[in-house]
Design a protein around this motif. Sequence first.
Motif, PDB file in Angstrom:
ATOM      1  N   ALA A   1      26.118  12.769  48.555  1.00  0.00           N
ATOM      2  CA  ALA A   1      25.281  12.890  49.898  1.00  0.00           C
ATOM      3  C   ALA A   1      25.563  11.374  50.620  1.00  0.00           C
ATOM      4  CB  ALA A   1      23.738  12.892  49.031  1.00  0.00           C
ATOM      5  N   GLU A   2      25.768  10.532  50.080  1.00  0.00           N
ATOM      6  CA  GLU A   2      25.782   9.076  50.742  1.00  0.00           C
ATOM      7  C   GLU A   2      27.316   8.910  51.156  1.00  0.00           C
ATOM      8  OE1 GLU A   2      24.668   6.405  47.695  1.00  0.00           O
ATOM      9  OE2 GLU A   2      22.514   6.675  47.905  1.00  0.00           O
ATOM     10  N   LYS A   3      28.327   9.468  50.763  1.00  0.00           N
ATOM     11  CA  LYS A   3      29.534   9.135  51.149  1.00  0.00           C
ATOM     12  C   LYS A   3      30.358  10.116  51.700  1.00  0.00           C
ATOM     13  CE  LYS A   3      29.352   4.871  49.546  1.00  0.00           C
ATOM     14  NZ  LYS A   3      28.912   3.841  50.579  1.00  0.00           N
ATOM     15  N   ALA A   4      29.932  11.564  51.862  1.00  0.00           N
ATOM     16  CA  ALA A   4      31.003  12.554  52.048  1.00  0.00           C
ATOM     17  C   ALA A   4      31.492  12.328  53.373  1.00  0.00           C
ATOM     18  CB  ALA A   4      29.954  13.991  52.018  1.00  0.00           C
ATOM     19  N   ALA A   5      30.646  11.698  54.377  1.00  0.00           N
ATOM     20  CA  ALA A   5      31.064  11.842  55.992  1.00  0.00           C
ATOM     21  C   ALA A   5      32.324  10.930  55.943  1.00  0.00           C
ATOM     22  CB  ALA A   5      29.961  11.272  56.879  1.00  0.00           C
ATOM     23  N   GLU A   6      32.365  10.078  55.163  1.00  0.00           N
ATOM     24  CA  GLU A   6      33.574   9.032  55.093  1.00  0.00           C
ATOM     25  C   GLU A   6      34.704   9.548  54.473  1.00  0.00           C
ATOM     26  OE1 GLU A   6      32.231   5.542  53.296  1.00  0.00           O
ATOM     27  OE2 GLU A   6      30.137   5.604  54.210  1.00  0.00           O
ATOM     28  N   PHE A   7      34.748  10.592  53.490  1.00  0.00           N
ATOM     29  CA  PHE A   7      35.897  11.162  53.097  1.00  0.00           C
ATOM     30  C   PHE A   7      36.949  11.439  53.783  1.00  0.00           C
ATOM     31  CE2 PHE A   7      33.284  10.972  49.380  1.00  0.00           C
ATOM     32  CZ  PHE A   7      32.855  11.685  48.952  1.00  0.00           C
ATOM     33  N   ASP A   8      38.188  11.173  53.674  1.00  0.00           N
ATOM     34  CA  ASP A   8      39.480  11.419  54.676  1.00  0.00           C
ATOM     35  C   ASP A   8      39.338  12.973  54.794  1.00  0.00           C
ATOM     36  OD1 ASP A   8      42.144   9.204  53.230  1.00  0.00           O
ATOM     37  OD2 ASP A   8      40.569   9.075  54.987  1.00  0.00           O
ATOM     38  N   GLY A   9      39.494  13.252  56.099  1.00  0.00           N
ATOM     39  CA  GLY A   9      39.593  14.770  56.456  1.00  0.00           C
ATOM     40  C   GLY A   9      38.477  15.416  56.528  1.00  0.00           C
ATOM     41  N   MET A  10      37.165  14.926  56.236  1.00  0.00           N
ATOM     42  CA  MET A  10      36.131  15.793  56.339  1.00  0.00           C
ATOM     43  C   MET A  10      35.739  16.162  57.572  1.00  0.00           C
ATOM     44  SD  MET A  10      33.283  16.786  54.629  1.00  0.00           S
ATOM     45  CE  MET A  10      33.337  16.099  53.152  1.00  0.00           C
ATOM     46  N   PHE A  11      35.215  17.222  57.988  1.00  0.00           N
ATOM     47  CA  PHE A  11      35.257  17.899  59.076  1.00  0.00           C
ATOM     48  C   PHE A  11      36.425  18.867  59.683  1.00  0.00           C
ATOM     49  CE2 PHE A  11      31.187  16.213  59.031  1.00  0.00           C
ATOM     50  CZ  PHE A  11      31.225  14.793  59.179  1.00  0.00           C
ATOM     51  N   ILE A  12      37.632  18.212  59.282  1.00  0.00           N
ATOM     52  CA  ILE A  12      38.798  18.852  59.451  1.00  0.00           C
ATOM     53  C   ILE A  12      38.866  19.924  58.305  1.00  0.00           C
ATOM     54  CG2 ILE A  12      41.131  18.700  59.579  1.00  0.00           C
ATOM     55  CD1 ILE A  12      40.401  17.324  62.046  1.00  0.00           C
ATOM     56  N   LYS A  13      38.792  19.533  57.171  1.00  0.00           N
ATOM     57  CA  LYS A  13      38.714  20.408  55.909  1.00  0.00           C
ATOM     58  C   LYS A  13      37.355  20.882  55.808  1.00  0.00           C
ATOM     59  CE  LYS A  13      42.937  19.527  54.322  1.00  0.00           C
ATOM     60  NZ  LYS A  13      43.074  18.687  52.988  1.00  0.00           N
ATOM     61  N   ASN A  14      37.163  22.346  55.575  1.00  0.00           N
ATOM     62  CA  ASN A  14      35.713  23.180  55.564  1.00  0.00           C
ATOM     63  C   ASN A  14      35.150  22.946  54.089  1.00  0.00           C
ATOM     64  OD1 ASN A  14      35.886  24.088  58.331  1.00  0.00           O
ATOM     65  ND2 ASN A  14      37.784  25.018  57.586  1.00  0.00           N
ATOM     66  N   ILE A  15      34.249  21.841  54.106  1.00  0.00           N
ATOM     67  CA  ILE A  15      33.759  21.820  52.647  1.00  0.00           C
ATOM     68  C   ILE A  15      32.276  22.525  52.875  1.00  0.00           C
ATOM     69  CG2 ILE A  15      33.022  20.533  50.722  1.00  0.00           C
ATOM     70  CD1 ILE A  15      35.946  20.142  51.692  1.00  0.00           C
ATOM     71  N   THR A  16      31.696  23.198  52.118  1.00  0.00           N
ATOM     72  CA  THR A  16      30.532  23.881  51.739  1.00  0.00           C
ATOM     73  C   THR A  16      29.945  23.884  50.508  1.00  0.00           C
ATOM     74  OG1 THR A  16      28.893  25.792  52.740  1.00  0.00           O
ATOM     75  CG2 THR A  16      31.222  26.210  51.601  1.00  0.00           C
ATOM     76  N   GLY A  17      29.012  24.390  50.229  1.00  0.00           N
ATOM     77  CA  GLY A  17      28.256  24.515  48.816  1.00  0.00           C
ATOM     78  C   GLY A  17      26.922  24.346  48.661  1.00  0.00           C
ATOM     79  N   TRP A  18      26.690  23.845  47.493  1.00  0.00           N
ATOM     80  CA  TRP A  18      25.074  23.736  47.202  1.00  0.00           C
ATOM     81  C   TRP A  18      24.804  22.817  46.037  1.00  0.00           C
ATOM     82  CZ3 TRP A  18      23.209  26.725  42.950  1.00  0.00           C
ATOM     83  CH2 TRP A  18      23.957  27.789  42.451  1.00  0.00           C
ATOM     84  N   ILE A  19      23.579  22.412  45.824  1.00  0.00           N
ATOM     85  CA  ILE A  19      23.230  21.649  44.730  1.00  0.00           C
ATOM     86  C   ILE A  19      22.550  22.645  43.891  1.00  0.00           C
ATOM     87  CG2 ILE A  19      21.843  19.627  44.284  1.00  0.00           C
ATOM     88  CD1 ILE A  19      24.054  19.078  45.938  1.00  0.00           C
ATOM     89  N   SER A  20      23.054  22.725  42.525  1.00  0.00           N
ATOM     90  CA  SER A  20      22.391  23.648  41.804  1.00  0.00           C
ATOM     91  C   SER A  20      20.933  23.112  40.943  1.00  0.00           C
ATOM     92  CB  SER A  20      23.405  23.813  40.502  1.00  0.00           C
ATOM     93  OG  SER A  20      23.562  22.707  39.747  1.00  0.00           O
ATOM     94  N   GLY A  21      20.313  23.862  40.642  1.00  0.00           N
ATOM     95  CA  GLY A  21      18.814  23.396  40.138  1.00  0.00           C
ATOM     96  C   GLY A  21      18.459  24.138  38.941  1.00  0.00           C
ATOM     97  N   PHE A  22      16.999  24.624  39.145  1.00  0.00           N
ATOM     98  CA  PHE A  22      16.311  25.018  37.804  1.00  0.00           C
ATOM     99  C   PHE A  22      15.097  25.904  38.315  1.00  0.00           C
ATOM    100  CE2 PHE A  22      13.472  21.455  37.882  1.00  0.00           C
ATOM    101  CZ  PHE A  22      14.103  20.642  38.610  1.00  0.00           C
ATOM    102  N   ASN A  23      14.335  26.468  37.322  1.00  0.00           N
ATOM    103  CA  ASN A  23      13.087  26.947  37.496  1.00  0.00           C
ATOM    104  C   ASN A  23      12.344  25.773  37.645  1.00  0.00           C
ATOM    105  OD1 ASN A  23      10.757  28.285  37.594  1.00  0.00           O
ATOM    106  ND2 ASN A  23      11.652  30.415  37.022  1.00  0.00           N
ATOM    107  N   LEU A  24      11.228  25.837  38.671  1.00  0.00           N
ATOM    108  CA  LEU A  24      10.419  24.508  38.785  1.00  0.00           C
ATOM    109  C   LEU A  24       9.211  24.856  37.794  1.00  0.00           C
ATOM    110  CD1 LEU A  24      10.648  24.116  42.842  1.00  0.00           C
ATOM    111  CD2 LEU A  24      11.536  22.465  40.763  1.00  0.00           C
ATOM    112  N   SER A  25       8.829  26.114  37.476  1.00  0.00           N
ATOM    113  CA  SER A  25       8.092  26.262  36.563  1.00  0.00           C
ATOM    114  C   SER A  25       8.139  26.557  35.259  1.00  0.00           C
ATOM    115  CB  SER A  25       7.424  27.910  36.941  1.00  0.00           C
ATOM    116  OG  SER A  25       6.934  27.937  38.411  1.00  0.00           O
TER     117      SER A  25
END
Lengths: 320, 71
Positions: free
Chosen positions: A104-128
């Motif tokens: 979250a804090e550093k991704a924008a600085e990774f070499d080639g970010m925005f030229i390479k297509n990086i997607t995805g998600w943060i996995s979680g749990f049932n809040l109840s």
Amino acid sequence: MLMTFDEVTKKIANGDLLHIAGTEGLIKKLPKGSWIGGSTEYFMARDGGKITDDLLSVIELPYREFKIKSYDEKTIQDITVDAFDNGFSIAIIPFDSTVHKVYAEKAAEFDGMFIKNITGWISGFNLSKSGQTPIAVNGLTGETYYEKAAVLHVAVPDDKTVTIGVINIFTQDENSPVIEFIEEGFSVKNCLINGKETVFADYIEQNKLDTKLPFVGDYSGNGVNISCKSIENGVVYTYAPVFSGIKYRIAKPISDYAGEFNRQLGKFEDAAAVFSCNCILNFLYGELEGKTLKAFAGPITFGEIAYQLVNQTLVYVSVV
Amino acid sequence: MNITPQQTEKLLKGNYIFSLWSFSMMITKLKNIYAKDPTPTTLHNSTKELNAFIEKFNKVMGADYSIISKL
């Protein structure tokens, strides 16, 4: 598409390349194969939003060339190095892991970010429910990660172009002051409100702001949401880090969450998305359980990745 | 199309609005870097990165390409 455990097992045995989301207990039991997985019990299905622990969300990816790798907080910067030049990478990162924070804090600085297509998600749990832990799984090896990202790198044919799109129903409220931050990160004490130093928690309380509304950063024409997690002892905790150099404003209120979503989704029905995910805050605040959205079935997630970590958005991948 | 360092400087000092998510994210990143380090080296590196992006994604840049071409 939501499937039973047995149906998914058959697809894995068939050799299909899969992205799988589901409850921690089921995902861990799946046989090895060409898949990555992550934990959630919240889904947007064709017939509406669902919370379930006995079905799995399966996205089949019609591509032959792929690799699956895992990264910890020290190696996550290699995600762009390993990504195919023409393709996309789906990263599943466990919520609240160190690699989650570093990404979250550093991704924008990774070499080639925005030229390479990086997607995805943060996995979680049932809040109840208690006793669940966010996980990511490398289906090739069968390894379950609590502190690593599982990433599926996919190559697409040379004549295709990948785009990662974001549907954000929130825009900056023109009546909001400009909010800026000197210190970056997931917790905020002081900020500048129209240039004047202020304790952000005090500003929220004094102005009785609705913390279900994100504040929206201006990124050259697109808005990046920062969603509030909690306010404790004068500190505002957020689900994505704030950055210096960005002008934020409180989001314009929305009276009909699901309605606004569907209104905006109508523009994207032809997006032919090969992957999508939607934020749990949209699911909860928009009361999407049982409600249908026009397009983009998929997992409901604890953060979304559209190159950087984003909040309260729907993220999708198009291959054209 | 290849943009020049002069055009890059105009882009990074201006307040252009773009539609393509990845492009607007990249522009914002480069603006922040240039604001902290407004040197010819930064401009050179930014220009290189921008041209690599434009070469790869010009097919999907739509109106953003039009904005860049008029810098």
